[in-house]
Design an enzyme around this catalytic site. Structure first.
Site, PDB file in Angstrom:
ATOM      1  N   SER A   1      22.494  26.417  -5.520  1.00 20.23           N
ATOM      2  CA  SER A   1      23.574  25.459  -5.299  1.00 20.23           C
ATOM      3  C   SER A   1      24.664  26.032  -4.411  1.00 20.23           C
ATOM      4  CB  SER A   1      24.244  25.102  -6.623  1.00 20.23           C
ATOM      5  OG  SER A   1      23.323  24.612  -7.534  1.00 20.23           O
TER       6      SER A   1
ATOM      7  N   HIS B   1      18.097  22.686  -0.810  1.00 18.76           N
ATOM      8  CA  HIS B   1      18.959  22.311  -1.940  1.00 18.76           C
ATOM      9  C   HIS B   1      18.763  20.840  -2.311  1.00 18.76           C
ATOM     10  CE1 HIS B   1      23.331  21.845  -3.560  1.00 18.76           C
ATOM     11  NE2 HIS B   1      22.479  22.042  -4.538  1.00 18.76           N
TER      12      HIS B   1
ATOM     13  N   GLU C   1      19.777  19.229   1.151  1.00 21.43           N
ATOM     14  CA  GLU C   1      20.626  19.993   2.065  1.00 21.43           C
ATOM     15  C   GLU C   1      19.796  21.215   2.491  1.00 21.43           C
ATOM     16  OE1 GLU C   1      24.092  21.518   0.024  1.00 21.43           O
ATOM     17  OE2 GLU C   1      25.410  20.949   1.659  1.00 21.43           O
TER      18      GLU C   1
ATOM     19  N   ASN D   1      28.498  21.376  -2.561  1.00 18.27           N
ATOM     20  CA  ASN D   1      29.271  21.922  -3.679  1.00 18.27           C
ATOM     21  C   ASN D   1      30.634  22.463  -3.285  1.00 18.27           C
ATOM     22  OD1 ASN D   1      27.849  21.360  -6.078  1.00 18.27           O
ATOM     23  ND2 ASN D   1      26.227  22.697  -5.329  1.00 18.27           N
TER      24      ASN D   1
HETATM   25  P1  NAI Z   1      18.018  25.200 -15.904  1.00 20.90           P
HETATM   26  O1  NAI Z   1      18.836  26.091 -16.785  1.00 20.90           O
HETATM   27  O2  NAI Z   1      17.682  23.827 -16.345  1.00 20.90           O
HETATM   28  O3  NAI Z   1      16.615  25.926 -15.556  1.00 20.90           O
HETATM   29  C1  NAI Z   1      16.486  27.224 -15.070  1.00 20.90           C
HETATM   30  C2  NAI Z   1      15.094  27.730 -15.443  1.00 20.90           C
HETATM   31  O4  NAI Z   1      14.831  28.949 -14.751  1.00 20.90           O
HETATM   32  C3  NAI Z   1      14.934  28.026 -16.939  1.00 20.90           C
HETATM   33  O5  NAI Z   1      13.806  27.327 -17.437  1.00 20.90           O
HETATM   34  C4  NAI Z   1      14.740  29.544 -16.977  1.00 20.90           C
HETATM   35  O6  NAI Z   1      13.875  29.966 -18.023  1.00 20.90           O
HETATM   36  C5  NAI Z   1      14.134  29.811 -15.616  1.00 20.90           C
HETATM   37  N1  NAI Z   1      14.297  31.190 -15.158  1.00 20.90           N
HETATM   38  C6  NAI Z   1      15.376  31.997 -15.257  1.00 20.90           C
HETATM   39  N2  NAI Z   1      15.121  33.200 -14.713  1.00 20.90           N
HETATM   40  C7  NAI Z   1      13.840  33.161 -14.257  1.00 20.90           C
HETATM   41  C8  NAI Z   1      12.975  34.085 -13.613  1.00 20.90           C
HETATM   42  N3  NAI Z   1      13.393  35.318 -13.320  1.00 20.90           N
HETATM   43  N4  NAI Z   1      11.725  33.700 -13.301  1.00 20.90           N
HETATM   44  C9  NAI Z   1      11.283  32.458 -13.588  1.00 20.90           C
HETATM   45  N5  NAI Z   1      12.054  31.523 -14.199  1.00 20.90           N
HETATM   46  C10 NAI Z   1      13.308  31.870 -14.537  1.00 20.90           C
HETATM   47  O7  NAI Z   1      18.779  25.207 -14.496  1.00 20.90           O
HETATM   48  P2  NAI Z   1      18.718  24.101 -13.317  1.00 20.90           P
HETATM   49  O8  NAI Z   1      19.791  23.119 -13.505  1.00 20.90           O
HETATM   50  O9  NAI Z   1      17.314  23.650 -13.169  1.00 20.90           O
HETATM   51  O10 NAI Z   1      19.138  24.998 -12.055  1.00 20.90           O
HETATM   52  C11 NAI Z   1      18.197  25.829 -11.390  1.00 20.90           C
HETATM   53  C12 NAI Z   1      18.726  26.178  -9.994  1.00 20.90           C
HETATM   54  O11 NAI Z   1      18.934  24.975  -9.261  1.00 20.90           O
HETATM   55  C13 NAI Z   1      20.054  26.941  -9.971  1.00 20.90           C
HETATM   56  O12 NAI Z   1      20.048  27.833  -8.898  1.00 20.90           O
HETATM   57  C14 NAI Z   1      21.051  25.818  -9.743  1.00 20.90           C
HETATM   58  O13 NAI Z   1      22.246  26.262  -9.163  1.00 20.90           O
HETATM   59  C15 NAI Z   1      20.280  24.940  -8.792  1.00 20.90           C
HETATM   60  N6  NAI Z   1      20.700  23.538  -8.728  1.00 20.90           N
HETATM   61  C16 NAI Z   1      21.105  22.885  -9.871  1.00 20.90           C
HETATM   62  C17 NAI Z   1      21.504  21.552  -9.802  1.00 20.90           C
HETATM   63  C18 NAI Z   1      21.947  20.828 -11.031  1.00 20.90           C
HETATM   64  O14 NAI Z   1      22.503  19.720 -10.916  1.00 20.90           O
HETATM   65  N7  NAI Z   1      21.727  21.351 -12.221  1.00 20.90           N
HETATM   66  C19 NAI Z   1      21.529  20.824  -8.529  1.00 20.90           C
HETATM   67  C20 NAI Z   1      20.999  21.574  -7.415  1.00 20.90           C
HETATM   68  C21 NAI Z   1      20.649  22.891  -7.528  1.00 20.90           C
END
Ligand code: NAI
Length: 283
Positions: A120, A141, A153, A191
């Site tokens: 993000s 993104h 993005e 963001n």
């Molecule tokens: P989330 O907390 O729902 O999921 C993250 C997942 O990554 C978890 O299932 C976790 O177990 C896994 N994980 C952590 N470390 C890991 C590793 N070393 N290897 C494999 N898996 C691993 O988080 P979310 O919301 O899906 O965010 C993920 C990424 O997307 C972040 O970088 C976030 O900034 C970005 N993002 C989030 C948005 C949102 O609205 N939540 C929008 C756009 C981007």
């Protein structure tokens, strides 16, 4: 033009599962990877639920749903990266996690493979520096919820090649999304503009100016936003919001990006929003 057939998505959380779903729906073979089987299974079942809703709304048939699910292979083994053309990383928003993942992926992936990140706000150039192929590292993104939101993005790192940019531009269109090109600065465009608004909304509650409900109502009815900023923050995840504010604060060094203490407190309490059942609202 690079030919992309096989995709690996890292992180089966909110974003990773959505990304895997849209890739499979567009006909690509996908590995959905996470640290533990239970996390991958949770991602797979959220994809199943999302697709089931589309079946109920007559947007896809049951056969199409099954075909999409069949194209997604669950993974807890990172070496699968060796058989794909692109990895899209959507793990947690922490530089140390992403840097070590990219370091590993660089060793495992085929020479031609692109390493994309759904970060993000973290610098693409710094993530790319953890690899020996910075020209093949790029920001892709997606917005939340991925199956619904049109924008992707696309962020060029300092060394990203034109060929890789074109390949990602093309892939985004194949996913039926709209690519917008931006440069690598903290928070990119989305963001950098959105998160200070959310942080300010949290300060407004913190300083007792209004309740979360009132803040959201003002922004919805007064500014024509489809969703109030605090509802949106709960939706994004308050941990992710905090990490993004910290990146902006560190990246620009300006106090206007200081994360609100109330945001820190909620994250410390484990109130991360919708995904944990509690944030500014209860779910
Ligand atoms: P989330 O907390 O729902 O999921 C993250 C997942 O990554 C978890 O299932 C976790 O177990 C896994 N994980 C952590 N470390 C890991 C590793 N070393 N290897 C494999 N898996 C691993 O988080 P979310 O919301 O899906 O965010 C993920 C990424 O997307 C972040 O970088 C976030 O900034 C970005 N993002 C989030 C948005 C949102 O609205 N939540 C929008 C756009 C981007």
């Amino acid at each position: 033009m690079m030919d992309i057939q096989k995709i690996m998505v890292i992180g089966a959380g909110q974003m990773g599962s959505g990304i895997a779903q849209v890739c499979a729906a567009a006909g690509f073979d996908v590995f959905l990877h996470d640290l533990k089987e239970e996390f991958v299974n949770r991602g797979m079942s959220s994809i199943d639920k999302q697709l089931q809703k589309q079946v109920e709304k007559d947007r896809i048939t049951l056969q199409e749903k099954d075909a999409i699910l069949e194209r997604i292979t669950p993974s807890v083994d990172l070496t699968h990266a060796g058989s794909v053309d692109i990895v899209i990383e959507a793990a947690v928003e922490k530089m140390d996690v992403k840097a070590s993942l990219f370091h590993e992926l660089d060793k495992l992936a085929q020479e031609h493979a692109i390493l994309a990140t759904n970060t993000s706000s973290l610098p693409i150039t710094e993530i790319a520096a953890a690899t020996k192929r910075p020209e093949k590292v790029i920001g892709m993104h997606f917005m939340n919820p991925v199956p619904v939101m049109k924008l992707v993005e696309i962020i060029r790192g300092l060394a990203t090649s034109d060929e890789v940019y074109e390949a990602i531009h093309d892939l985004t269109k194949k996913l039926a999304k709209v690519p917008v090109e931006v440069n690598d600065f903290p928070g990119f465009v989305s963001n950098r503009i959105l998160m200070p608004m959310i942080n300010e909304a949290i300060y407004t509650v913190y300083e007792g100016v209004a309740t979360p409900e009132a803040v959201d109502e003002v922004m919805k009815l007064g500014m024509n936003h489809p969703m109030g900023p605090l509802t949106l923050a709960d939706f994004i995840g308050l941990d992710t919001c905090l990490y993004i504010m910290e990146t902006l604060h560190e990246g620009f060094g300006d106090d206007k990006y200081r994360p609100c203490p109330l945001l820190r407190k909620y994250v410390k309490a484990g109130w991360l929003g919708r995904k944990t059942g509690k944030g500014f609202y209860s779910y």
